[in-house]
Design a protein around this motif. Structure first.
Motif, PDB file in Angstrom:
ATOM      1  N   GLN A   6     -23.049  19.392  26.504  1.00  0.00           N
ATOM      2  CA  GLN A   6     -22.846  19.372  25.060  1.00  0.00           C
ATOM      3  C   GLN A   6     -21.962  20.546  24.629  1.00  0.00           C
ATOM      4  O   GLN A   6     -21.044  20.385  23.831  1.00  0.00           O
ATOM      5  CB  GLN A   6     -24.205  19.446  24.375  1.00  0.00           C
ATOM      6  N   ARG A  74     -30.158  25.820  22.088  1.00  0.00           N
ATOM      7  CA  ARG A  74     -30.399  24.378  22.048  1.00  0.00           C
ATOM      8  C   ARG A  74     -30.346  23.858  20.617  1.00  0.00           C
ATOM      9  O   ARG A  74     -29.734  22.823  20.345  1.00  0.00           O
ATOM     10  CB  ARG A  74     -31.748  24.041  22.677  1.00  0.00           C
ATOM     11  N   ASN A  75     -30.973  24.565  19.705  1.00  0.00           N
ATOM     12  CA  ASN A  75     -30.989  24.124  18.305  1.00  0.00           C
ATOM     13  C   ASN A  75     -29.603  24.151  17.683  1.00  0.00           C
ATOM     14  O   ASN A  75     -29.224  23.224  16.957  1.00  0.00           O
ATOM     15  CB  ASN A  75     -31.955  24.968  17.480  1.00  0.00           C
ATOM     16  N   HIS A  78     -27.484  21.308  19.063  1.00  0.00           N
ATOM     17  CA  HIS A  78     -27.922  20.038  18.482  1.00  0.00           C
ATOM     18  C   HIS A  78     -27.335  19.885  17.074  1.00  0.00           C
ATOM     19  O   HIS A  78     -26.821  18.822  16.717  1.00  0.00           O
ATOM     20  CB  HIS A  78     -29.453  19.986  18.453  1.00  0.00           C
ATOM     21  N   GLU A  81     -23.566  19.189  17.273  1.00  0.00           N
ATOM     22  CA  GLU A  81     -23.302  17.812  17.692  1.00  0.00           C
ATOM     23  C   GLU A  81     -23.431  16.859  16.491  1.00  0.00           C
ATOM     24  O   GLU A  81     -22.591  15.979  16.302  1.00  0.00           O
ATOM     25  CB  GLU A  81     -24.278  17.398  18.792  1.00  0.00           C
TER      26      GLU A  81
END
Length: 95
Positions: A6, A74-75, A78, A81
């Motif tokens: 990602q 990670r947050n 996300h 994205e």
């Protein structure tokens, strides 16, 4: 550290100079500079209503700090994205 696909997609969508700067900042020897810049961007983002500063500084600061704090990373990835999908959807509507 394993690669994050990602993050790779996000970095490939950025201009070359931004990608190069980020890659320089993720080296272990730049840890304290990364944390300092991340905190400065987050602090500047909190005053995003002022001229010259902006709310764009919040995710950039979180991305820099997230390099050393995986749950933050990670947050923020996300969220980026979702933002990328939203921007692509907006581009499609304008045509």
């Amino acid at each position: 550290m394993k690669r994050d696909p990602q993050l790779g997609r996000f970095l490939r969508s950025l201009p070359h100079w931004v990608r190069r700067s980020y890659l320089w900042l993720i080296h272990p020897r730049a840890k304290w500079l990364r944390i300092l810049l991340g905190c400065a961007f987050i602090a500047g983002g909190l005053f995003g209503f002022l001229p010259l500063l902006g709310f764009w500084m919040l995710p950039l600061g979180a991305l820099l700090i997230g390099r050393d704090i995986p749950p933050v990373r990670r947050n923020i990835l996300h969220m980026l994205e979702h933002l990328r999908h939203w921007c692509n959807a907006q581009d499609g509507k304008e045509r």
